[in-house]
Design an enzyme around this catalytic site. Structure first.
Site, mmCIF file in Angstrom:
data_model
loop_
_atom_site.group_PDB
_atom_site.id
_atom_site.type_symbol
_atom_site.label_atom_id
_atom_site.label_comp_id
_atom_site.label_asym_id
_atom_site.label_seq_id
_atom_site.Cartn_x
_atom_site.Cartn_y
_atom_site.Cartn_z
ATOM 1 N N HIS A 55 37.930 39.878 50.416
ATOM 2 C CA HIS A 55 39.303 40.096 50.910
ATOM 3 C C HIS A 55 39.376 41.309 51.835
ATOM 4 C CE1 HIS A 55 41.129 37.303 47.888
ATOM 5 N NE2 HIS A 55 40.068 37.672 47.196
ATOM 6 N N ASN A 127 45.955 34.185 44.571
ATOM 7 C CA ASN A 127 45.483 33.465 45.761
ATOM 8 C C ASN A 127 46.481 32.368 46.109
ATOM 9 O OD1 ASN A 127 42.977 34.729 46.301
ATOM 10 N ND2 ASN A 127 41.943 33.472 44.771
HETATM 11 C C1 HEM Z 1 35.841 37.809 38.046
HETATM 12 C C2 HEM Z 1 36.013 37.417 39.278
HETATM 13 C C3 HEM Z 1 36.430 38.336 40.394
HETATM 14 C C4 HEM Z 1 35.871 39.509 40.777
HETATM 15 C C5 HEM Z 1 34.661 40.201 40.165
HETATM 16 C C6 HEM Z 1 36.641 39.995 41.899
HETATM 17 C C7 HEM Z 1 36.383 41.148 42.600
HETATM 18 C C8 HEM Z 1 37.139 41.664 43.606
HETATM 19 C C9 HEM Z 1 36.896 42.908 44.277
HETATM 20 C C10 HEM Z 1 35.747 43.866 43.957
HETATM 21 C C11 HEM Z 1 37.861 43.079 45.191
HETATM 22 C C12 HEM Z 1 38.046 44.274 46.109
HETATM 23 C C13 HEM Z 1 38.972 45.259 45.401
HETATM 24 C C14 HEM Z 1 39.216 46.506 46.191
HETATM 25 O O1 HEM Z 1 38.274 47.045 46.788
HETATM 26 O O2 HEM Z 1 40.379 46.994 46.188
HETATM 27 C C15 HEM Z 1 38.725 41.939 45.118
HETATM 28 C C16 HEM Z 1 39.860 41.743 45.865
HETATM 29 C C17 HEM Z 1 40.747 40.725 45.653
HETATM 30 N N1 HEM Z 1 40.649 39.695 44.738
HETATM 31 FE FE1 HEM Z 1 39.167 39.404 43.465
HETATM 32 N N2 HEM Z 1 37.639 39.105 42.166
HETATM 33 C C18 HEM Z 1 37.547 38.081 41.270
HETATM 34 C C19 HEM Z 1 38.353 36.979 41.178
HETATM 35 C C20 HEM Z 1 39.537 36.824 41.845
HETATM 36 C C21 HEM Z 1 40.509 35.796 41.584
HETATM 37 C C22 HEM Z 1 40.373 34.697 40.538
HETATM 38 C C23 HEM Z 1 41.552 36.039 42.416
HETATM 39 C C24 HEM Z 1 42.834 35.288 42.520
HETATM 40 C C25 HEM Z 1 43.469 34.811 41.462
HETATM 41 C C26 HEM Z 1 41.238 37.208 43.213
HETATM 42 C C27 HEM Z 1 42.054 37.780 44.150
HETATM 43 C C28 HEM Z 1 41.757 38.915 44.860
HETATM 44 C C29 HEM Z 1 42.621 39.452 45.888
HETATM 45 C C30 HEM Z 1 43.958 38.896 46.331
HETATM 46 C C31 HEM Z 1 41.986 40.586 46.372
HETATM 47 C C32 HEM Z 1 42.471 41.486 47.493
HETATM 48 C C33 HEM Z 1 43.380 42.552 46.923
HETATM 49 C C34 HEM Z 1 43.951 43.374 48.037
HETATM 50 O O3 HEM Z 1 44.688 42.800 48.862
HETATM 51 O O4 HEM Z 1 43.671 44.573 48.088
HETATM 52 N N3 HEM Z 1 40.008 37.656 42.838
HETATM 53 N N4 HEM Z 1 38.259 41.074 44.145
#
Ligand code: HEM
Length: 502
Positions: A55, A127
């Site tokens: 993202h 999402n």
């Molecule tokens: C266990 C599984 C997952 C892991 C390990 C993971 C990990 C991450 C990481 C490391 C980031 C960056 C965070 C940052 O630097 O601020 C991120 C961002 C994000 N993740 Fe995940 N994620 C996972 C599953 C999901 C799922 C299932 C969704 C949706 C339901 C999701 C939605 C998002 C979104 C929207 C962002 C961006 C947040 C922003 O706008 O700053 N992720 N994720």
């Protein structure tokens, strides 16, 4: 006002010259004593912070959630009480592309919302799809590597992507969604979004229900075909960010209607599949949508880096009345976001204005890099203390959750109720003919560079979801229908064995 226009250094002292370095003679070398130049260069050298692992490319806006209905029978969260109006910050993103990627790519879209509630920040990090590719957090770093760049070529690789997806049958529903007409939304304003996981709600009597969050666009769904997206990207890599910014600037505020789906603890026990598996949907016919209110975006940030890039969301941020569930994917996420942000932004990232709670914060955390506030001054630094400071609040304790079973690395595929293809098949069956045709076309184009063994895996998965879906995919990929039929007779393990490279 004149005062403000004067250039100063970081310490506030006037700067005399900002264009010509201090040199020994008109053609001589630069002096080390040009300290303003040193400060300017040193700051510049440190201006890049790590991008989000997933993202990385995103756009944000402020807005409000207005609760128009009464769901207090399920939750005591003040943010969800009838009439409540809560300020929020929302960031949309693409997932696989880096910070400079184009907006109109075929990919899921992230939608992260920070509700600044009077009981602390509640972050919903979701999402634009109702389910996810995976269900065990172990697989997440690997998904990232499969969809991002190949270690040898440094390029994106359809081969890696489809190899990984087809080895894990639980990805099937999400793969179908991404390849469908909804795989490239026309704008962020024209898509729904979801919390995806099963969360919990609990009311004043500490009774718990399971819950899924849905936000349905009031702008209508609009998507782009591959061809339209290619043409758009050629002209504008920031198409979605621009659309959002311009709509808000001209007062055309985008809105989404918020809903919850509710499952009681009793229903969950008797549900025909694991209700905490994020790759499964709860059918609307069985668990209807209950309206909650309206989410509106109405203000653009003043500064992209300060507010959008430094925004930090985590599913771990909940408030009383909203809780987690045994969803093991959610459990993994509870750790990872704060951990990523401590690395990306530093240990005091919750003090950055866009992340800071609007209510008072009393957490006992002290010191650390970039402490921005008064560090709690002389208030007690330990707990318990005899001064009565900042005692824990047992009245907000969640209801206890019964658990059972032996500790083991369970494979959900061994659960006899597990069906990875039902949701994808259901989706195919509700699609119009035009949507089905697009899904087949998009997939065929996307998977074209991939080796045949992997195409067979996908065609078999489609057969397991729906006979027609499988037949049309087999045809579109130019595969031998007899071979697909034979491969379909075994189980997933046999399919993988038969389709490994020779
Ligand atoms: C266990 C599984 C997952 C892991 C390990 C993971 C990990 C991450 C990481 C490391 C980031 C960056 C965070 C940052 O630097 O601020 C991120 C961002 C994000 N993740 Fe995940 N994620 C996972 C599953 C999901 C799922 C299932 C969704 C949706 C339901 C999701 C939605 C998002 C979104 C929207 C962002 C961006 C947040 C922003 O706008 O700053 N992720 N994720």
């Amino acid at each position: 006002m004149e005062e403000n226009k004067k250039l100063t250094n970081e310490a506030g002292a006037p700067v005399a010259e900002n264009e010509h370095s201090l040199t020994a003679g008109p053609r001589g070398p630069v002096a080390l004593q040009d300290v303003w130049l040193l400060e300017k260069l040193a700051h510049f050298d440190r201006e890049v912070i790590p991008e989000r692992r997933m993202h990385a490319k995103g756009w944000g806006a402020y807005g409000k959630l207005t609760v128009t209905q009464d769901i207090s029978q399920w939750t005591k969260a003040k943010v969800l009480q009838p009439g409540a109006e809560t300020e929020l910050f929302l960031r949309f993103s693409t997932v696989a592309g880096e910070r400079g990627a184009a907006d109109a790519e075929r990919d899921i879209r992230g939608v992260a919302v920070k509700f600044y509630t009077e009981e602390g920040n509640w972050d919903l990090v979701g999402n634009n799809t109702p389910t996810f590719f995976l269900r065990d957090v172990h697989n997440f770093p690997d998904l990232n590597r499969a969809v991002k760049r190949d270690p040898r070529t440094g390029m994106r690789s359809a081969q890696n992507n489809w190899d990984f997806w087809t080895l894990l049958p639980e990805t099937f529903h999400q793969t179908t969604v991404v390849m469908s007409d909804r795989g490239i939304p026309a704008s962020f304003r024209n898509m729904h979004f979801y919390g995806e996981h099963t969360f919990s709600l609990y009311n004043e009597d500490n009774q718990r229900v399971w819950c899924k969050f849905h936000f349905r666009t009031q702008q209508g769904i609009k998507n782009l075909t591959d061809e339209e997206a290619e043409m758009l990207i050629a002209k504008d890599r920031e198409s979605h960010g621009r659309d959002l910014y311009e709509a808000i600037e001209k007062g055309d505020y985008p809105r989404w209607t918020m809903y919850v789906q509710i499952m009681t603890e009793e229903q969950a026990k008797n549900h025909y599949e694991n209700p905490f598996d994020i790759t499964k949907i709860w059918r609307h016919s069985e668990y209807p949508l209950h309206e909650v209110g309206v989410l509106e975006l109405n203000r653009n940030p003043e500064n992209y880096f300060a507010e959008v890039e430094q925004a930090a969301f985590t599913p771990a941020h909940v408030v009383p009345g909203i809780g987690f569930s045994p969803d093991k994917f959610l459990q993994g996420r509870l750790f990872v976001y704060g951990d990523a942000q401590r690395y990306r932004l530093g240990v005091n990232y919750n003090q950055i204005p866009v992340n800071r709670a609007k209510c008072e914060v009393h957490d006992y955390h002290r010191d650390g890099f970039m402490r921005m506030d008064g560090n709690y001054g002389g208030a007690p630094a330990y707990s318990p203390n005899s001064m009565g400071e900042w005692a824990a609040q047992p009245d907000v304790m969640e209801p206890p959750l019964d658990l059972s079973g032996a500790l083991y690395a369970y494979d959900p595929q061994d659960d006899p109720t597990d069906d990875c293809f039902r949701a994808g098949g259901d989706l195919w069956r509700v699609m119009t003919e035009a949507q089905r045709a697009l899904l087949i076309e998009n997939t065929a184009r996307n998977i074209a560079p991939v080796t045949e063994n992997i195409k067979y895996r996908h065609a078999v998965h489609c057969c397991w979801a729906d006979e027609e879906y499988g037949r049309r995919m087999t045809e579109a990929l130019g595969l031998d229908p007899e071979k697909v039929k034979q491969l379909s007779k075994g189980d997933h393990k046999a399919l993988i064995k038969a389709t490994l490279p020779e």
